[in-house]
Scaffold this active site. Structure first.
Site, short mmCIF file in Angstrom:
data_model
loop_
_atom_site.label_atom_id
_atom_site.label_comp_id
_atom_site.label_asym_id
_atom_site.label_seq_id
_atom_site.Cartn_x
_atom_site.Cartn_y
_atom_site.Cartn_z
N ASN A 1 7.65 8.29 6.16
CA ASN A 1 7.83 6.84 6.13
C ASN A 1 6.52 6.07 6.23
O ASN A 1 6.48 4.87 5.97
CB ASN A 1 8.78 6.39 7.23
CG ASN A 1 10.24 6.48 6.80
OD1 ASN A 1 10.54 6.81 5.67
ND2 ASN A 1 11.15 6.19 7.71
N TYR A 2 5.43 6.76 6.61
CA TYR A 2 4.10 6.17 6.52
C TYR A 2 3.42 6.78 5.29
O TYR A 2 2.38 7.41 5.37
CB TYR A 2 3.28 6.47 7.78
CG TYR A 2 3.85 5.88 9.05
CD1 TYR A 2 4.65 4.73 9.00
CD2 TYR A 2 3.60 6.45 10.29
CE1 TYR A 2 5.17 4.19 10.16
CE2 TYR A 2 4.12 5.89 11.45
CZ TYR A 2 4.91 4.77 11.38
OH TYR A 2 5.43 4.22 12.54
N ARG A 3 4.04 6.58 4.17
CA ARG A 3 3.62 7.23 2.93
C ARG A 3 2.12 7.05 2.70
O ARG A 3 1.59 5.95 2.84
CB ARG A 3 4.39 6.70 1.73
CG ARG A 3 4.19 7.55 0.47
CD ARG A 3 4.79 6.88 -0.74
NE ARG A 3 6.21 6.70 -0.64
CZ ARG A 3 7.12 7.64 -0.91
NH1 ARG A 3 6.73 8.85 -1.27
NH2 ARG A 3 8.41 7.38 -0.83
N TYR B 1 3.85 11.77 8.37
CA TYR B 1 5.20 11.22 8.44
C TYR B 1 5.52 10.52 7.13
O TYR B 1 4.80 9.62 6.70
CB TYR B 1 5.29 10.24 9.61
CG TYR B 1 6.59 9.50 9.76
CD1 TYR B 1 7.81 10.13 9.54
CD2 TYR B 1 6.60 8.17 10.16
CE1 TYR B 1 9.00 9.45 9.70
CE2 TYR B 1 7.78 7.47 10.34
CZ TYR B 1 8.98 8.11 10.10
OH TYR B 1 10.17 7.44 10.26
N TYR C 1 12.23 5.95 13.39
CA TYR C 1 12.17 6.08 14.85
C TYR C 1 11.74 4.77 15.49
O TYR C 1 11.18 3.88 14.84
CB TYR C 1 11.20 7.19 15.26
CG TYR C 1 9.74 6.82 15.09
CD1 TYR C 1 9.04 6.22 16.12
CD2 TYR C 1 9.08 7.05 13.90
CE1 TYR C 1 7.71 5.85 15.97
CE2 TYR C 1 7.75 6.70 13.73
CZ TYR C 1 7.07 6.10 14.78
OH TYR C 1 5.76 5.73 14.62
#
Length: 534
Positions: A473-475, A471, A185
């Site tokens: 993608n923010y592992r 989220y 995003y």
């Protein structure tokens, strides 16, 4: 003394055997690659073992977080940088034959280094050579290979059209392979949704070494890789994306307000209106500590960063009506093109060349980093914000940030089960927490990690619950990890439902169908429902 010598001898023999075994595994694996019959371009030119002079430079080039660059971090036995699909196919087949795991890297921004670190003997497939982009203006589509960065995609689109864009992230060095497969995003989110929402076809190499497009893979797998993480299911080769219309002129502003300038009250109002604003307008908040000009003491500054899809003459009345508390004036605003707005938001100066988007290295010095995330469904009360501010004054917060990204618009119009990414209606905004540091050593890392975990714990009463969402993608490995190669569904659910909510079970079902023996595995890969073979 005899026991100590015996123990030392055993350890040396054990380590020597392990090293010899790993070396033999690497040699056998490489020989398998060289003997693979279907490569049209010699694979020997893109294979790097630890004895190769270029090994370290190939490994380190795409490491953007020094936490995963130290000598104590496990390194791949082999790095493969494919030039064609057959090189990926050979790597998958030979890895299975010789007991090696695969980690796939497109840009190297994985917050926990999972794309290039493993405790097991492993191979890295680095897609840096597969970054072709084909833009079709009339069809409003583009094929982008997984090794291309977000910046390269934006640049490629702008060379063909000034009125087309793509709703992906702010950081231009992020690889599209992982970024899109986890959601993706940026400042077009409220207008057009996520990057993954705008994928219309894809190519993936599966566990059998077959190259599949959307038709061949079927709708279940196509659903799973758009937000569920492609690395759990195979190796993403390319995405076909839908390009979106953008005006020839967009307006940007970045307005800073400090605590002594009523920042808390302005943030409170932002929480009430940010998700309800015109969908052409995105205003996010970046919180950081600065020195106060008035008191010369530390304070917190809220940077209100925005991109509006239109001109300043349309923006100012909209802001005066919906968010006058910010006090936006014409002098705060800059009209520019959409692609130039992506450069400025990424940290480039306005007078720098657009070709800067093609630079695959970070704009700033690479440092140590830890990130976490949250979702907010009810406004954080002033008392909650006021309790957060003192945490910024601690020593470890010198290079820390907390970022609020608003929802609303298109994000509320898409079902939470449309793709695996479930964080849709009901969320006011998303939070990203981040802390950077430059000091070497374990003590410094522990101090900064402890700080961000303290912030995360403090925020618990004010964010989503049951589950406390995160989220992908923010592992964040703090929220849970797989136990081993065959983690049970229940164990994986500890972290899985936080990323995927009710979509996690469907992801596991797809995984069981396409990779039943769980070859594509990592610390937070989707589990197979098949029982482990004895």
């Amino acid at each position: 003394m005899i026991r100590q010598r015996t123990y030392f001898t055993i350890v040396v023999i054990s380590l020597s055997f392990s090293f010899a075994s790993s070396s033999a595994d690497a040699e056998n694996f490489v020989q398998c690659l060289y003997n693979y019959p279907r490569t049209t371009t010699s694979i020997s030119n893109v294979v790097y073992t630890k004895t190769n002079r270029s090994y370290s430079s190939k490994l380190d080039f795409s490491i953007h977080n020094l936490r995963f660059k130290s000598n104590t971090i496990p390194k791949p036995l082999v790095i493969v940088t494919p030039l064609e699909v057959s090189h990926i196919q050979a790597t998958i087949i030979c890895s299975q034959r010789h007991g090696m795991q695969i980690r796939t890297r497109s840009g190297g921004h994985d917050y926990e280094g999972v794309s290039y670190v493993s405790k097991h003997p492993f191979v890295v497939i680095d897609l840096i050579n597969l970054r072709g982009i084909q833009v079709h203006v009339q069809k409003r589509t583009a094929w982008v290979q997984a090794g291309a960065t977000v910046g390269e995609l934006y640049h490629g689109i702008s060379k063909k059209s000034k009125t087309l864009g793509f709703p992906a992230g702010v950081c231009p060095t992020v690889g599209t392979g992982g970024h899109i497969s986890g959601g993706g995003y940026g400042f077009l989110m409220r207008k057009y949704g996520l990057a993954a929402d705008n994928v219309i076809d894809a190519q993936i190499v599966d566990v059998k070494g077959k190259l599949l497009d959307r038709k061949a893979m079927g709708e279940d797998l196509f659903w799973a890789i758009r937000g569920g993480g492609g690395a759990s299911f195979g190796v993403i080769v390319a995405w076909k994306v839908k390009l979106v219309p953008v005006p020839s002129t967009v307006t940007m502003f970045n307005v800073g307000r400090r605590l002594e300038e009523n920042a808390t009250e302005i943030i409170h109002k932002w929480q009430l209106v940010a998700n309800k604003l015109d969908e052409n307008l995105m205003i996010r908040i970046n919180l950081r500590r600065v020195n106060s000009c008035q008191t010369r003491r530390l304070t917190v500054q809220a940077d209100f960063e925005s991109v509006y899809l239109g001109g300043v003459d349309q923006l100012l009345p909209l802001m005066q009506k919906s968010f006058p508390e910010l006090g936006l004036v014409r002098e705060d605003c800059t009209e520019t093109s959409w692609v130039d707005s992506t450069r400025v938001r990424a940290g480039f100066r306005r007078d720098q060349s657009p070709d800067g988007l093609l630079n695959r290295t970070q704009l700033s010095v690479v440092s140590f980093f830890k990130g976490k995330s949250d979702y907010v469904r009810d406004p954080i009360p002033d008392v909650g914000l006021e309790g957060l501010w003192p945490l910024f004054f601690e020593d470890e917060a010198a290079d820390a940030f907390v970022q609020f990204t608003p929802y609303g618009g298109r994000m509320y119009q898409i079902s939470e089960s449309e793709i695996p990414f479930p964080h849709r209606s009901g969320n006011i905004f998303q939070i990203q927490y981040g802390v950077y540091w430059h000091e070497q050593g374990k003590v410094a890392s522990q101090k900064h990690m402890k700080w961000i975990r303290k912030v995360y714990k403090y925020m618990e009463p004010y964010v989503s619950k049951s589950p406390r969402a995160a989220y992908m993608n923010y592992r964040d490995l703090d929220i849970g990890m797989n136990n081993n190669d065959h983690t049970s569904y229940d164990q994986a659910s500890i972290w899985g439902v936080k990323y995927f909510n009710n979509n996690f079970k469907r992801l596991a079902t797809v995984k069981t169908k396409v990779d039943p023996q769980n070859f594509f595995t990592n610390e937070q890969s989707i589990p197979s429902l098949c029982k482990r073979r004895k």
